[in-house]
Design an enzyme around this catalytic site. Structure first.
Site, PDB file in Angstrom:
ATOM      1  N   SER A   1       0.822  -1.220   0.000  1.00 17.42           N
ATOM      2  CA  SER A   1       0.000   0.000   0.000  1.00 17.42           C
ATOM      3  C   SER A   1       0.851   1.264   0.000  1.00 17.42           C
ATOM      4  CB  SER A   1      -0.888   0.034   1.240  1.00 17.42           C
ATOM      5  OG  SER A   1      -1.789  -1.019   1.214  1.00 17.42           O
TER       6      SER A   1
ATOM      7  N   GLU B   1      -4.527 -14.477   1.246  1.00 14.74           N
ATOM      8  CA  GLU B   1      -5.270 -13.942   2.382  1.00 14.74           C
ATOM      9  C   GLU B   1      -6.222 -14.998   2.938  1.00 14.74           C
ATOM     10  OE1 GLU B   1      -5.921  -9.243   2.141  1.00 14.74           O
ATOM     11  OE2 GLU B   1      -6.379 -10.303   0.324  1.00 14.74           O
TER      12      GLU B   1
ATOM     13  N   GLU C   1     -16.164  -2.103   0.702  1.00 12.36           N
ATOM     14  CA  GLU C   1     -16.599  -1.929  -0.692  1.00 12.36           C
ATOM     15  C   GLU C   1     -15.819  -2.859  -1.626  1.00 12.36           C
ATOM     16  OE1 GLU C   1     -15.971   0.536   1.534  1.00 12.36           O
ATOM     17  OE2 GLU C   1     -18.106   0.857   1.845  1.00 12.36           O
TER      18      GLU C   1
END
Lengths: 377, 415
Positions: free
Chosen positions: B138, B253, B381
Site C-alpha cells: 500500500s 489472504e 466496498e
C-alpha cells in the site's frame, strides 16, 4: 467434519428441483395467487406420489422414514419455487406434533393419511393479533369439546383436521394449556377463508362451537409441546426461506446481467453490485445457521431450541432482505404483477409471521442463550 | 451431516493435542485469554520475544507452517490438518501474530517465484520465526487501487535504485525482510509496469516511522525509501510482471480461514447480561434483545459458514472467495456493537477516565479502533466487489485507466 448434506441427500435435492421446475411453474403458482383454487392439487398429488410428504414419517406409520435432513432438503426446494401447497401446515406442524406427542394409536390413525397426502392437517394456534404467548390462548375445552375462535389458521379452509391449542381448565395458568386434535369436517366447526398479503397460501378463521376434541399429549404439557413443535417447524420453514432468498438473489443477479442502462449491464454498476453482494451475505449466513439447526433437528440435540431460534431469525431476515432488494434491482419492472418478484416478497413477509413474529423468536433465542451461559458458569 | 473428524483427522488431532499439552507456554494462558481485542500486550514479558520462543518451539517439534514442504521448515500437511492445528492451538494462536504476514503471504510468493537458493536460505528461518517479514504494497495514493502505486525502481547496473513511500506496513519496525512491489516502467499501463523484489529492511535509505492512527494508537508504519539499492537477484518474477506476483500474495489472504474474526458479540452479550438499569437487567429490554438476537445470528452464521468451508477442505476442495464475507460481516458488526454499548451507558459512555470508565473502557476502545476493521485488508466496498464479481459473476467495473500509460493517468481530483 462433514457439515453438509450427503450425496444421497443432494441427489434427492436434484430430483425435487427437476420435478418442481416442471410442475411448479410461475403459471401454476399464479393459479392460486389469483384465486382459481385454494392450493395446487395436482402438485400436492405429485409430491405425495414421490413420497416427499412422508420422508420424515417412520415406515410403520406410512412414511419412508428417511429423516429430517431429507425433509430440510425438500423444504428448501419448495421455498425456491414458492410452492402453493399446504406442506408446512400438514407436515412441519401437524405431522410433527403427532410424532412428538401422539400415542401409538394416534400415530397409526393420522400419520398414514398425512404421508399419503389424502389427509391435510394444520395447527390452530393464533387468536387474533398480538404476540404469541400462553396468555393469548382463550379457546376452552369442556367435556371433550372445544369452543373459541382461531385466526389466522394457515390452510384452515383446506385442512381435514387441526391441532388446536386450547385450555383444559380455567386456572389461567400455562399448565392449563393442552393440544387437541379436532376434525374440521365434523360438527361445531365453522370456517371461512381470509384475504392475506400472500394468497398463495390459504388463511382462514375457524370458529369452534363445541367441536369434539381428542387430547394430544399430556393435558398439562400442551404449551411445552407446542414450543417444541414450533422449534421443529422453524427449522423446516427456515429452509424454505433460504430457498426463497437464494432464488430471489439469482433473479436479481440474472436481471442485472441482462438489463442494459446507460450503455452497459446494470450489474456493472457498483451501486447494484453491492446490493447483490449484501443479499449473498445474508443468504449465506442464513444457510449456515439453517444447517446447524438441521443437524440439531436430525440428532435431537439439546441445542435444538437455540439453533432453531437462530435459524428462524436469520432466515426470516435473509428472505425479507433478498426479496425486497430483488425488486429494487429490477426497478419499475420488479413492481409489476407480471414479474415474479412480488411472489417472493409476499411469501417472505408471510413466512416471517406464520410461526409467531420476530419478537417471540428473539425472546426464545436470548432466553436460551442466557440459560446456557448460566449453566456454563 | 456431522461435526466428526474422519479417523485420519482424529488421529492427527490427538497427536496435536498431546504435543500442545506438553509444550504450550501455559504460564501465559490466562493473560492470552483476556487479550481478546486489538494488539496484545502481556505483563509476563515482551510479546515479540514470547512469540518468537513459541514459534521456535513449534518449529523444533515440526509444527511450524504446517502446509509448507518439509525441506523449507514445514510439515507437508493438508489444508484440513492446518485447520485442526489452528483449532487445537487455540489461544496460543495469538502469539503467531508477528509471523502471520510473512508466513501467510510472503512465504507463498517465495515458494512460487524464488529460485532454489533463495528458498533454501530464507524459507526455513521464516518458518521458525527467526526472521520476520513484512509486506510493502500500500501507498498513500494506492489503497484499494494498489496497482496505482508510485514507488519507483530504476535499473543501475546489476542493482535497482528505489525511491518512494509505503504505508500501513504492519511490523515494519521489527521485520528483517520485506516484500516490495514497485513501478519499474511508468510508460506502460499501470498493471504492466510493476515488479516485485524482496529486501533487507536494514538496507541504507530505508526509514521506518510509526503512524499515529485516528484511535491514538500506533500499530502500523510508514516506510520511506531514499536511493535504496536492491540487487537484481532479489527480484521475484519477471520485470513488468509484479502484479501477477502480488496477486499470489493477495490470494493467500485465505490463510485466515478458521481462525475466526472479532465480532464484539461475546463482549456485548456478557455486558448486557450483567448490566442493571433502572428498569431491570439490560438483557430483558425489548430493544436490547432485538439487537442481541440479530448480532447473535450473524455471529453463529459466520461460525457455521467457516464449518462449511472446513468441510469443503476436508473433502479436498479449495475454498474460494466466499470467505470474504467474514471480514465484511464482522467489521461493521464490531462498530455497531461498540456504538450501542456506549449508548447503554448514557452520558457516562463518553468517559475513558481511569476512575469512571465502564468495563475497563473496552467498548470505548472498540468505538475508536473499529473503523479500521472495515478498511484494513480490503475495504467493505472492495469485499463487496469481490463477492459480486468472483462469486456472483457480475461484470467488472469499467476501467478508465486500463489502457492508458501510467504517467498519463490523471492524478488530481478537483482542479
Amino acid at each position: 467434519m462433514n457439515f453438509d448434506f450427503s450425496d444421497d441427500q443432494k441427489q434427492l435435492r436434484d430430483q425435487a428441483r427437476r420435478f418442481l421446475a416442471e410442475k411448479c411453474t410461475s403459471k401454476a403458482v399464479r393459479q392460486v395467487l389469483e384465486g382459481k383454487d385454494t392450493y395446487d392439487r395436482s402438485l400436492w398429488k405429485g409430491l405425495a406420489e414421490l413420497g416427499f410428504l412422508g420422508v420424515a414419517i417412520p415406515e410403520e406409520f406410512g412414511g419412508s422414514g428417511a429423516g429430517h435432513l431429507e425433509l430440510c432438503v425438500i423444504a428448501e426446494e419448495l421455498g425456491r419455487v414458492v410452492a402453493p401447497v399446504p406442506f408446512a401446515s400438514s407436515i412441519y406442524l401437524a405431522a410433527e406434533a403427532i410424532m412428538l406427542a401422539g400415542t401409538d394409536a394416534q400415530k397409526r390413525k393420522y400419520l398414514p393419511g398425512l404421508a399419503s397426502g389424502e389427509k391435510i392437517g394444520t395447527l390452530a394456534l393464533f387468536e387474533g393479533k398480538g404476540k404469541l404467548s400462553p396468555a393469548a390462548i382463550k379457546a376452552q375445552v369442556a367435556n371433550g369439546a372445544v369452543s373459541g375462535t382461531k385466526t389466522p389458521v394457515p390452510d384452515g379452509e383446506i385442512a381435514d383436521f387441526a391441532i388446536v391449542v386450547a385450555r383444559s381448565g380455567n386456572s389461567g395458568r400455562e399448565s392449563d394449556i393442552a393440544l387437541y386434535i379436532v376434525d374440521l369436517t365434523g360438527k361445531g366447526v365453522e370456517r371461512r377463508s381470509l384475504q392475506s398479503i400472500d394468497p398463495t397460501h390459504n388463511q382462514a378463521e375457524i370458529k369452534f362451537n363445541g367441536a369434539p376434541a381428542e387430547l394430544l399429549g399430556r393435558a398439562d404439557e400442551g404449551w411445552s409441546n407446542l414450543t417444541r413443535v414450533l422449534d421443529r417447524a422453524a427449522v423446516l420453514v427456515a429452509f424454505e426461506q433460504v430457498g426463497g432468498a437464494e432464488r430471489a438473489l439469482e433473479m436479481g443477479r440474472d436481471y442485472a446481467l441482462d438489463r442494459m442502462a446507460f450503455g452497459r449491464p446494470i450489474g456493472s454498476f457498483q451501486a447494484v453490485k453491492h446490493i447483490l453482494a449484501d443479499m449473498y451475505v445474508s443468504a449465506t449466513l442464513a444457510r449456515s445457521n439453517a444447517y446447524y439447526a438441521a443437524w440439531a433437528l436430525s440428532t435431537n440435540s439439546s441445542e435444538l431450541a437455540e439453533a432453531a431460534a437462530a435459524a428462524r431469525i436469520s432466515a426470516t431476515q435473509a428472505f425479507q432482505h433478498c426479496s425486497k432488494q430483488n425488486i429494487q434491482v429490477h426497478g419499475g419492472m420488479g413492481f409489476t404483477w407480471e414479474f415474479d418478484c412480488h411472489l417472493y416478497y409476499r411469501r417472505s413477509n408471510a413466512l416471517a409471521l406464520g410461526l409467531g413474529s420476530m419478537s417471540y423468536w428473539e425472546d426464545q433465542l436470548i432466553d436460551r442463550m442466557r440459560t446456557r451461559n448460566t449453566e456454563a458458569a | 451431516m456431522n461435526f466428526d473428524d474422519t479417523p485420519q483427522e482424529a488421529k492427527f488431532r490427538s497427536e496435536v493435542r498431546s504435543w500442545i499439552a506438553a509444550n504450550a507456554p501455559k504460564e501465559l494462558e490466562s493473560e492470552l485469554k483476556e487479550a481478546s481485542l486489538g494488539r496484545i500486550k502481556l505483563k509476563s514479558g515482551d510479546v515479540l520475544q514470547l512469540s518468537k520462543e513459541w514459534q521456535k518451539k513449534k518449529a523444533k517439534g515440526g509444527w511450524a507452517c504446517l502446509q509448507w514442504p518439509k525441506e523449507y521448515g514445514g510439515r507437508g500437511s493438508t489444508p484440513i490438518e492446518r485447520v485442526i492445528w489452528q483449532q487445537e492451538e487455540g489461544i496460543y494462536n495469538k502469539l503467531g501474530a508477528p509471523f502471520l504476514i510473512g508466513q501467510g503471504m510472503c512465504g507463498p510468493v517465495l515458494m512460487t517465484y524464488a529460485n532454489d537458493d533463495v528458498k533454501k536460505r530464507y524459507l526455513p528461518p521464516l518458518a521458525s520465526g527467526d526472521e520476520i517479514w513484512c509486506q510493502l504494497f500500500s501507498e498513500p495514493s494506492a489503497g484499494s487501487d494498489v496497482a496505482g502505486l508510485r514507488t519507483r525502481a530504476e535499473k543501475d547496473g546489476n542493482d535497482w535504485i528505489v525511491n518512494g513511500q509505503k504505508i500501513w506496513t504492519s511490523g515494519a519496525h521489527y521485520s528483517d525482510y520485506g516484500l516490495l512491489v514497485v513501478r519499474t516502467d511508468p510508460n506502460v499501463p499501470k498493471h504492466q509496469g510493476l515488479s516485485m523484489f524482496f529486501l533487507d529492511m536494514k538496507s541504507p535509505g530505508v526509514e521506518i516511522r510509526p503512524i499515529k492512527q485516528a484511535s491514538g494508537a500506533s500499530e502500523f508504519n510508514e516506510v520511506y525509501f531514499t536511493n535504496v539499492r536492491i540487487p537484481d537477484k532479489q527480484r521475484l518474477g519477471n520485470v513488468g510482471e509484479g502484479w501477477n506476483v502480488a496477486l499470489t500474495t493477495l490470494m493467500n489472504e485465505r490463510y485466515a480461514i478458521g481462525s475466526g474474526v472479532a465480532t464484539g458479540f461475546p463482549e456485548i452479550f456478557d455486558y448486557c447480561n450483567s448490566l442493571m438499569t433502572e428498569d431491570g437487567p439490560a438483557i430483558d429490554d425489548r430493544a436490547v434483545r432485538s439487537k442481541l438476537a440479530t448480532w447473535a445470528t450473524r455471529t453463529s452464521g459466520l461460525k457455521y459458514t467457516t464449518y462449511r468451508t472446513i468441510s469443503a477442505l476436508s473433502r479436498g476442495e479449495r475454498p474460494g472467495p466466499e470467505n470474504s464475507i467474514g471480514k465484511l460481516v464482522a467489521g461493521s458488526m464490531l462498530q455497531e456493537i461498540a456504538t450501542f454499548a456506549l449508548d447503554l451507558q448514557g452520558a457516562a459512555g463518553v468517559l475513558v477516565d481511569n476512575d469512571q470508565k465502564e468495563v475497563a473502557g473496552q467498548f470505548q476502545k472498540m468505538v475508536l479502533s473499529s473503523p479500521s476493521s472495515r478498511i484494513a485488508g480490503g475495504t467493505d466496498e472492495v469485499m463487496r466487489n469481490i463477492i459480486a464479481e468472483r462469486v456472483l459473476g457480475l461484470p467488472g467495473d469499467i476501467r478508465v485507466d486500463k489502457d492508458v500509460p501510467f504517467n498519463k493517468i490523471p492524478t488530481k481530483g478537483r482542479a
